[in-house]
Every structure is written in structure tokens, then in C-alpha cells.
Design an enzyme around this catalytic site. Structure first.
Site, PDB file in Angstrom:
ATOM      1  N   GLU A  83      32.548  12.173 -17.415  1.00 37.04           N
ATOM      2  CA  GLU A  83      33.677  11.901 -18.149  1.00 37.04           C
ATOM      3  C   GLU A  83      34.212  10.668 -18.728  1.00 37.04           C
ATOM      4  OE1 GLU A  83      38.130  12.628 -16.652  1.00 37.04           O
ATOM      5  OE2 GLU A  83      36.918  13.788 -15.243  1.00 37.04           O
ATOM      6  N   LYS A 270      41.934  15.354  -7.252  1.00 37.53           N
ATOM      7  CA  LYS A 270      40.631  15.471  -7.580  1.00 37.53           C
ATOM      8  C   LYS A 270      40.083  14.114  -9.208  1.00 37.53           C
ATOM      9  CE  LYS A 270      38.241  16.391 -12.925  1.00 37.53           C
ATOM     10  NZ  LYS A 270      38.632  16.094 -12.878  1.00 37.53           N
ATOM     11  N   ASP A 286      25.869  12.933  -0.927  1.00 37.89           N
ATOM     12  CA  ASP A 286      26.116  14.320  -0.680  1.00 37.89           C
ATOM     13  C   ASP A 286      26.691  14.576  -1.448  1.00 37.89           C
ATOM     14  OD1 ASP A 286      26.239  16.739  -0.683  1.00 37.89           O
ATOM     15  OD2 ASP A 286      24.938  16.955   1.708  1.00 37.89           O
ATOM     16  N   HIS A 384      42.367   9.082 -22.328  1.00 41.50           N
ATOM     17  CA  HIS A 384      41.084   9.726 -21.562  1.00 41.50           C
ATOM     18  C   HIS A 384      41.735   9.923 -23.366  1.00 41.50           C
ATOM     19  CE1 HIS A 384      38.883  12.875 -20.223  1.00 41.50           C
ATOM     20  NE2 HIS A 384      39.737  13.867 -20.964  1.00 41.50           N
TER      21      HIS A 384
END
Length: 434
Positions: A83, A270, A286, A384
Site C-alpha cells: 500500500e 485496520k 505469522d 493517499h
């Protein structure tokens, strides 16, 4: 670490970035050559041993976040993520927070939890008493199942019994779950815990008269928590449009929304995991286990809520806090054999598991600050989409200097899409050919 070489790192060319990391003492000469020669990729023989049906490598960009000050130590943090805006936002937030003293962290004792879950229990209270009475014997048997971790100073430390009863009318039967708390030292410890659970289950069946249904670790690592805090004066929060006090209050209010509204909380959290996952992945750990445990922790009150808290203190400063369950390791699995993971640990100066937890939770708090600050001020799309413009330029076919040229024009275009990027590139190429 000599951070003078890392000034305006994001503006440097690729080779200059690698040279700067070497001059700053972040990477060794050998690691510098590895990066310059692009030999960081996992070789096919190792890949074939890591997973079944191996056919090749799926690469992720590896970058570094700058400006971190964690427990008074300056750090460069490796992040593997695709991202565009995450590392930029992380470095921006770390710079602001670092100028205000940085992050302070605390970690609990590192204990993973294994479960033996039993069915067909005739008397749950009696079974629970028998297990509690045999506690030391059960712990000893667990340690006998994996003696090497005991030799390294770890092992089974505690036991807890839980009766799993559904209070609804679903018809789900009642189960008995035995939790073993295990010190896995520097390993994440899945294999250690699972081996111990399988080792003790016959004895627990004998004690209770029940049947062992499940014998495995839980990824809900509530005995392995890391907390990061930061304090930001309001004069470091002001923007061209908002005063520092306004930004502070809007960050607090936005987090309050995420505390009471699960729809907002999911996106809020998130954003935290953008940073957390990127460091977990880079370090060879992990990330699926971390994600599962973190989101369960966000629901511990019975409702899914914000993982962060933002408040103001008595002097009006903005105070942030984040606690996460972080059962990460520094040995075992891909960590010991993946060249990317090895480089990431080297960049972080080979942290032990406690230190790695401290780094990861600090990155999560920084990522949340950057995201919420952007949301409540100029909006998330300004930064962004500026970074996303480069991805569109590459997708349009731009190469070399044309990538940034297309991106710069695209950032100021009314329509920021792939077709617009292609048109800009075509115009640039036509100008170049004249």
C-alpha cells in the site's frame, strides 16, 4: 546509528537510500551489496522446503520507516507492504511523536497459551477440581513433552480451567477447556505449545473421564501484551487550517466514535494493522495469527471497539495509548532462513522478542495517529492519492523519470485514474520525441 545520513531519505534515489543506510550504520557492507544486487529473494530450494507445491516467489516491496524514537532509542523500522501511503504516514507520525519525546512502551511476561478441550464430561465441577489438584503433575508432563524449551529457560508455568457453556438456546453442548501458560522464550512457539498439548491430553482424559477434542495453541495471546504510549503537545498538531487544540479534540472525538461504533472501529483498527502487519511480515512472523488475536482483543468487552485511546492530559497535551497481544518470535520458522526476514532483524539491530513487541506496538500507534489526524483535517485522500499516483503511472507504462513526472501531473488533475495517467504519459512521450 548516525541519523544525519538519513535526512530527507524519501527524496533520495534507490541506490542513494541504500548507501545512506550503510553510512548510518543501519546495514552492513554485505547487506548493502545484497540490496544493490537484488539478491534478497528467497531461493527456489528453500522455498520448496517451506511450503507444498512451491512454484515461485510472490514479492512484496520492502521499505523502511524513519524517525522512530522508542524508549529513548532511535530506530529505523523495516516494513513489507504494497500500500503506497503506509510507510510515508508511519515516518511522518514518528517524526512528530519523536520530536515530542517518542514512544514509551511496556510489555508483559511472554506466555503463550495452549488448550486441551474435552467433551463427554460427566461432572464438570469434579473434573475441574481434579485438574486443579493435579496442576503440578500436568505442568511437569507438559515440560517432559518438550524438554529443550525447559533447558533454554522456558516451559509450562501455569494452568487454568474453563467451563465452556453456551447460555443461548443453540443446543451447543458444554465443554471443558484446560489452558496451559507457556514461556516459549524467543520463539513464537506454536510447535512447542502444540507438542505439549498433545503430550498431556491422555493424562487429562484419564483424570476427567472425558475425551480430548482439541489439543492446540490459541492465537488469542492475552498473556503476551505490549503497550505503547506517547504525549504530543498541541503546538505540534496545528495545520494550515486547524489549531493544535482543534486537531487534538478532533482526534479524540474520532476515536470516541470508533469506540462506540463497530463499523468505524473496523476501519480505525485496520489502519493500525497497516503498520503492525508490515513489520510482522518483514520480520518473518505469522501476521495471520497476529491479526486474529488483535481483532479478538478489540472485542474483549463484548463489542468490537477501537484498539487505541486518545485523550488530553492536565496540561492539554494529546495522549495516545495502544495495547496489543503480540506473540511474535525472533527465532524459528521463516525467521531463520528467509533472507528478507534476516535483513529486517539486522536493520532493527537483532531485537529480542520483547523489543520486537515494543517496536511493533509503537508502529501501530504511529499509524493510527497519522490516519486519524489526516481524516479529521485535510482528509485521507490528499496524501493517499498523491502516493497512489505513482502506482497509476507505473500501471500506465511509465518508466524511469517518467514515473514521477506522470505522478506529479496526475496529482493535480481533476480525474486521477489509469486512463488519465496513460494520456499524460503519451503527451510526455510525444514531447520527448519532438
Amino acid at each position: 546509528m548516525d541519523t544525519t545520513h538519513l535526512t530527507k531519505f524519501y527524496k533520495k534515489k534507490h541506490t542513494d537510500k541504500i548507501e545512506a543506510l550503510y553510512l548510518a550504520g543501519v546495514i552492513s557492507k554485505k547487506e548493502k551489496e545484497t540490496l544493490l544486487n537484488r539478491t534478497l529473494e528467497l531461493d527456489s530450494e528453500t522455498g520448496n522446503h517451506l511450503i507444498e507445491n512451491y512454484i515461485g516467489n510472490y514479492s512484496m516491496p520492502l521499505g523502511v520507516a524513519m524517525n522512530y524514537v522508542i524508549d529513548a532509542e532511535e530506530m529505523v523500522v523495516p516494513m513489507a507492504i504494497e500500500e503506497p501511503s503506509v510507510i510515508a504516514a508511519s515516518s511522518f507520525a514518528a517524526k512528530i511523536i519523536g520530536s515530542a519525546g517518542g514512544f514509551n512502551t511496556e510489555v508483559t511476561q511472554r506466555r503463550m497459551i495452549g488448550q486441551v478441550t474435552l467433551k463427554n464430561i460427566a461432572n464438570f465441577e469434579e473434573a475441574s477440581r481434579k485438574i486443579e489438584t493435579a496442576k503440578q503433575d500436568i505442568l511437569s508432563r507438559a515440560n517432559e513433552a518438550y524438554p529443550s524449551i525447559v533447558k533454554r529457560g522456558g516451559g509450562a508455568r501455569d494452568l487454568e480451567v474453563r467451563i465452556l457453556k453456551d447460555d443461548s438456546d443453540s443446543g451447543i453442548p458444554t465443554f471443558l477447556s484446560v489452558h496451559i501458560h507457556i514461556d516459549t522464550q524467543e520463539a513464537m512457539g506454536a510447535n512447542i505449545v502444540n507438542t505439549m498439548m498433545e503430550g498431556i491430553s491422555p493424562y487429562i482424559e484419564e483424570l476427567t473421564g472425558g475425551t480430548a477434542l482439541l489439543r492446540i495453541l490459541t492465537n488469542y495471546a492475552t498473556e503476551c501484551l505490549a503497550t505503547a504510549t506517547c504525549v504530543i503537545p498541541t503546538n505540534k498538531l496545528k495545520t494550515a487550517t486547524f489549531s493544535g487544540e482543534e486537531v487534538r479534540d478532533r482526534i479524540i472525538e474520532a476515536t470516541q466514535v470508533a469506540t462506540i461504533d463497530p463499523y468505524r472501529a473496523v476501519t480505525h483498527n485496520k489502519g493500525i494493522m497497516n503498520g503492525v502487519d508490515a513489520v510482522v511480515l518483514a520480520s518473518g512472523n505469522d501476521w495471520r495469527a497476529i491479526e486474529a488475536g488483535v481483532h479478538a482483543y478489540a472485542s474483549r468487552s463484548g463489542q468490537y471497539r477501537s484498539l487505541t485511546t486518545w485523550q488530553k492530559n492536565d496540561t492539554g497535551d494529546l495522549v495516545g495509548e495502544l495495547t496489543l497481544p503480540l506473540p511474535v518470535g525472533t527465532v524459528g520458522g521463516a525467521i531463520s532462513i528467509h533472507p528478507g526476514a534476516q535483513l529486517a532483524h539486522s536493520i532493527m539491530n537483532h531485537p529480542n522478542a520483547h523489543t520486537l513487541e515494543r517496536i511493533i506496538v509503537s508502529v501501530g500507534l504511529a499509524q493510527n495517529f497519522a490516519a486519524v489526524r489526516a481524516l479529521v483535517t485535510e482528509g485521507i485522500q490528499t496524501g493517499h492519492m498523491g502516493l497512489h499516483a505513482r502506482s497509476l503511472a507505473i500501471s500506465a507504462g511509465a518508466k524511469g523519470d517518467h514515473v514521477q513526472q506522470v505522478a506529479d501531473i496526475l496529482k493535480h488533475s481533476k480525474h486521477k485514474n489509469l486512463q488519465r495517467a496513460k494520456n499524460i504519459l503519451l503527451n510526455l512521450l510525444e514531447e520527448f520525441d519532438k
